[in-house]
Design a protein around this motif. Structure first.
Motif, mmCIF file in Angstrom:
data_model
loop_
_atom_site.group_PDB
_atom_site.id
_atom_site.type_symbol
_atom_site.label_atom_id
_atom_site.label_comp_id
_atom_site.label_asym_id
_atom_site.label_seq_id
_atom_site.Cartn_x
_atom_site.Cartn_y
_atom_site.Cartn_z
ATOM 1 N N VAL A 62 0.843 -1.187 0.000
ATOM 2 C CA VAL A 62 0.000 0.000 0.000
ATOM 3 C C VAL A 62 0.886 1.247 0.000
ATOM 4 C CG1 VAL A 62 -1.615 1.295 1.459
ATOM 5 C CG2 VAL A 62 -1.930 -1.169 1.127
ATOM 6 N N PHE A 63 2.028 1.135 0.665
ATOM 7 C CA PHE A 63 2.946 2.268 0.764
ATOM 8 C C PHE A 63 4.202 1.987 -0.040
ATOM 9 C CE2 PHE A 63 0.753 1.557 4.789
ATOM 10 C CZ PHE A 63 0.003 2.708 4.832
ATOM 11 N N SER A 64 4.938 3.048 -0.338
ATOM 12 C CA SER A 64 6.262 2.811 -0.895
ATOM 13 C C SER A 64 7.189 2.531 0.287
ATOM 14 C CB SER A 64 6.731 4.039 -1.672
ATOM 15 O OG SER A 64 6.861 5.130 -0.804
ATOM 16 N N CYS A 81 7.822 0.386 -4.807
ATOM 17 C CA CYS A 81 6.568 1.121 -4.987
ATOM 18 C C CYS A 81 5.372 0.181 -5.024
ATOM 19 C CB CYS A 81 6.612 1.892 -6.303
ATOM 20 S SG CYS A 81 7.934 3.078 -6.334
ATOM 21 N N PRO A 82 4.226 0.653 -4.559
ATOM 22 C CA PRO A 82 3.019 -0.161 -4.695
ATOM 23 C C PRO A 82 2.671 -0.318 -6.168
ATOM 24 C CG PRO A 82 2.597 1.877 -3.467
ATOM 25 C CD PRO A 82 3.991 1.959 -3.958
ATOM 26 N N GLY A 90 2.492 7.033 -3.961
ATOM 27 C CA GLY A 90 3.812 6.572 -3.549
ATOM 28 C C GLY A 90 4.731 6.381 -4.740
ATOM 29 N N THR A 91 4.163 5.916 -5.845
ATOM 30 C CA THR A 91 4.957 5.659 -7.041
ATOM 31 C C THR A 91 5.445 6.957 -7.679
ATOM 32 O OG1 THR A 91 3.636 3.696 -7.404
ATOM 33 C CG2 THR A 91 4.916 4.498 -9.276
ATOM 34 N N TYR A 395 0.765 15.233 -8.523
ATOM 35 C CA TYR A 395 -0.018 14.009 -8.362
ATOM 36 C C TYR A 395 -1.185 13.976 -9.340
ATOM 37 C CZ TYR A 395 2.691 13.462 -4.175
ATOM 38 O OH TYR A 395 3.732 13.319 -3.311
ATOM 39 N N PRO A 396 -1.593 12.775 -9.763
ATOM 40 C CA PRO A 396 -2.746 12.687 -10.656
ATOM 41 C C PRO A 396 -4.048 13.089 -9.940
ATOM 42 C CG PRO A 396 -1.715 10.514 -10.315
ATOM 43 C CD PRO A 396 -1.013 11.478 -9.433
ATOM 44 N N ASN A 397 -5.025 13.527 -10.711
ATOM 45 C CA ASN A 397 -6.338 13.874 -10.151
ATOM 46 C C ASN A 397 -6.982 12.641 -9.539
ATOM 47 O OD1 ASN A 397 -6.107 16.432 -11.190
ATOM 48 N ND2 ASN A 397 -7.135 15.886 -13.100
#
Ligand SMILES: Nc1nc2c(ncn2[C@@H]2O[C@H](COP(=O)(O)OP(=O)(O)O)[C@@H](O)[C@H]2O)c(=O)[nH]1
Ligand SMILES: [Mg+2]
Length: 718
Positions: A62-64, A81-82, A90-91, A395-397
């Motif tokens: 779930v986390f990096s 990375c997840p 995290g990625t 970060y992506p939307n």
């Protein structure tokens, strides 16, 4: 532990679909470099990388996870990375603070949607990529086919450096065509047996070797000339060429491992140590003022905090990259984003939950510290005479939203404070307290992303919450001009109330002039503009308020009250109580009373006149429409298209790339509520999508009727 110089440090991100084997590879690398004494496994829930209860519960990252290995006097900082796009935060962070990506492929499946997504991020950030085919021991693994897929998807820059002699459960040997050696392992893996290439593999090995030499030469003119003269390169020259090719994304080398049995892992680390670019060879990052910041240990001290997490048994741990200068245990630094002072009481380098104390870290390195007072993900801590800040991570939307509520209503404040704290760990959770919808909404990257949020609230914070469907932020507007007047009058005992307002409403578009006359039911209304007020609305669009009052029929001092009345209705539209937008109001007449007129009277008259005119003006409900891009494997295209059409989508285009199709559509937000779940079950998790707000559009009339009916029913209920 040794203090590593900037030119001894390499920062690497481990990417790849869920299940490709990243966490297992980390285990093997840490074991090989001596950080751990035995390798954990996913099944036994004892890996270094997935050490949070939520990860062990769900069985994937779930986390990096940040870790380092020391290899041949170099320090390799890595971030596992997840794989799931639900945890893309995290990625994206990891890719931004590292210089090279290793993209794992699951030998059973080859290119998966996660591979495509991660490759796309490396493309966006212009990072070097090494493909790593894992699980060569799986009986479904077909290496040649995977290589073909890679070439088809990413072109001739894909160049194998190794190939397995045979795949499947018996896998134990590969040919390395950079070194022209055979590597093989005993069943326990680890140290390889290195031999000459056997005669029966020579032709194939030579052919791939030549292709590799040529590819290495291609990235450097000097090497190219040499290659033409001598038809070969030395090992060092090849490394130089590959390094340059990697750095410029002119070459994507392919390696092989069986992480589960620790085969090929040492050779991979050797390549990472010898060939991949150092921090100092990569393009420089710019700070918020546009100044390039070199990873120079003699520069001013500046640390960028890319991750904070609350870890079992210790509390908050903050991870940083030294962007410039050096940091020493005990240093006092200033938080450039928040102004506060911080002491770096302890410095660590980490391997998952294992921490090793260090005294100093130099530019380019990655480390961690604990017990900072007030440092959030994304902050910069600077030394004296330095005021750098960084905001290079985008970060992506979000694409999945739920309204959230504590089961016990008294816990609202507690929930908000926990949510805000969690958001500091993962910036891809967006928490919104919507005044409009009267809901607290959490936005995330997918259903699973939000489920882990709930899991953590309930298990770590002991706070029971429930999710509900978020309401849709509808808007109201009108489609034609209409007129109304309203008299507010009250005479009871003492002072009375009196105000009368005549007004016209019409749909407003930017720059639209006011006509001289309007006609309603054969009657003409002359307009004589005395003043115009444009009110930009918080929720988008405008209200334009025009004063065209004749002969002082209403005193100018009452105009603000009329506008206030109109705004009250704009905030709670007459149809469904949603915000109204894009309306022009022209007040052209009215009446006053010398004693009884006051502000409240005109506010009420304005509000009611507006409400009535609005209802006569062909009122419509608008809904938010999103631009949606779906990435689908070609064989699922028909299903996905059919499903989208059932969601009132307008298909805007299609393009086909690399065995995947990209579908572009405009879709109402209402229909996207559970899209990530639906898409995942339609395609067995092999598709992904992104979405972004596009515009407000009219809803179809049957939808409008239903919304109005629902609203009226609710009004009666209340
Ligand atoms: N047969 C085989 N299984 C592997 C190998 N590497 C990983 N696995 C298994 O694949 C599953 C996913 O591995 P994991 O490391 O969690 O992948 P991640 O999601 O990329 O971190 C686990 O059950 C591992 O035991 C390998 O080389 N061979
Ligand atoms: Mg993992």
């Amino acid at each position: 532990m040794k203090v590593y110089q900037t030119n001894e440090i390499k920062n690497i991100a481990l990417l790849g679909s869920s299940g490709s084997g990243k966490t297992t590879l980390v285990e093997a690398m840490l074991f090989e470099s001596g950080v751990i004494k035995r390798r954990g496994t996913i099944a036994a829930k004892n890996t270094v990388s997935d050490y949070f209860p939520v990860e062990q519960e769900y069985g994937y990252s779930v986390f990096s996870t940040v870790f380092h290995v020391e290899w041949n006097n170099k320090k390799l900082n890595m971030i596992d990375c997840p794989g799931s796009d639900d945890f893309v935060g995290g990625t994206v962070t990891a890719l931004n603070v590292t210089d090279t990506a290793i993209l794992l492929l699951n030998g059973q499946y080859g290119i998966e949607v996660g591979t495509q997504n991660h490759f796309r991020y490396t493309e966006k950030l212009n990072k070097p990529v090494i493909f790593l085919v894992n699980q060569l021991d799986n009986d479904k693994c077909d290496y040649d086919n995977i290589l073909e897929q890679l070439r088809e998807a990413y072109g001739s820059k894909v160049v194998p450096i190794q190939y397995p002699i045979a795949t499947g459960p018996g896998f134990n040997a590969l040919i390395d065509v950079l070194l022209m050696k055979k590597y093989s392992w005993k069943p326990e893996g680890g140290a390889p047996i290195i031999e000459d290439v056997p005669a029966e593999e020579m032709d194939k090995a030579m052919e791939l070797h030549k292709a590799l030499v040529e590819a290495a030469a291609e990235n450097d003119e000097g090497l190219m000339e040499k290659f033409f003269e001598q038809d070969s390169l030395t090992e060092d020259e090849m490394r130089e060429g590959i390094r340059k090719g990697l750095a410029a994304r002119g070459m994507f080398p392919v390696f092989c491992v069986c992480a589960g049995k620790d085969m090929g892992v040492r050779r991979l680390m050797e390549f990472l140590g010898n060939v991949v670019p150092f921090v100092s060879e990569m393009p420089k990052v710019t700070n918020t003022e546009g100044k390039e910041v070199a990873p120079d240990a003699n520069g001013p001290t500046s640390l960028y905090f890319f991750k904070t997490s609350v870890e079992p048994h210790i509390g908050e741990v903050s991870y940083f990259k030294v962007m410039s200068g050096k940091v020493h245990e005990g240093d006092d630094l200033v938080n450039a984003d928040r102004g506060s002072k911080e002491r770096m009481a302890q410095l660590y380098v980490v391997a998952g939950s294992n921490r090793i104390k260090v005294e100093e870290l130099l530019a380019g390195d990655i480390g961690a510290t604990v017990k900072l007072k007030d440092v959030k993900t994304g902050n910069t801590l600077d030394g004296k005479d330095c005021d750098y800040k960084f905001n290079f991570i985008k970060y992506p939307n979000s694409k999945y939203s739920r309204a959230i509520k504590p089961v016990n209503e008294a816990d609202v404040e507690k929930m908000m404070s926990i949510l805000n704290r969690m958001r500091e760990e993962d910036p891809t959770w967006v928490v919104e307290q919507s005044k409009e919808l009267k809901q607290t909404i959490v936005h995330g990257q997918g259903e699973f992303h939000l489920r882990t949020l709930k899991w953590r609230l309930e298990n770590n914070e002991k706070l029971q919450v429930k999710f509900e469907e978020p309401k849709i932020p509808y808007r109201e507007t009108i489609t034609k001009a209409a007129r109304a007047d309203y008299r507010h009058k009250k005479q009871s005992g003492g002072a009375g109330q009196f105000g009368e307002v005549h007004l016209i409403v019409e749909p407003y578009k930017e720059g639209m002039p006011v006509p001289d006359t309007y006609k309603f039911n054969g009657q003409e209304f002359k307009i004589n503009v005395k003043g115009t007020e444009e009110v930009p609305l918080e929720w988008g669009g405008k209200l334009v308020f025009v004063n065209s009052i004749v002969g002082g029929s209403i005193d100018a001092r009452f105009l603000p009250a009329i506008l206030k009345g109109v705004m009250a209705r704009m905030e709670q539209g007459p149809l469904t109580g949603s915000y109204a937008r894009d309306v022009r109001v022209i007040v052209y007449d009215g009446k006053m009373h010398p004693v009884d007129s006051n502000e409240i009277s005109f506010m009420l008259a304005g509000r009611n006149a507006f409400s009535e005119a609005f209802k006569n003006a062909g009122p419509k409900i608008l809904e938010p429409i999103y631009d949606v891009e779906v990435f689908v494997p070609s064989d699922k295209m028909g299903d996905v298209m059919g499903d989208l059409q059932g969601r009132r989508a307008m298909i805007m285009g299609m393009s086909s790339e690399k065995g995947f199709e990209k579908l572009i559509a405009k879709v109402p937000l209402k229909e996207m509520a559970s899209y990530s779940t639906a898409l995942s079950s339609l395609t067995g998790g092999r598709a992904s999508f992104i979405m972004k707000f596009a515009s407000y559009e009219l809803v179809p009339s049957d939808v409008q009727d239903k919304l109005i009916k629902d609203f009226e029913a609710k009004q009666v209920e209340e």
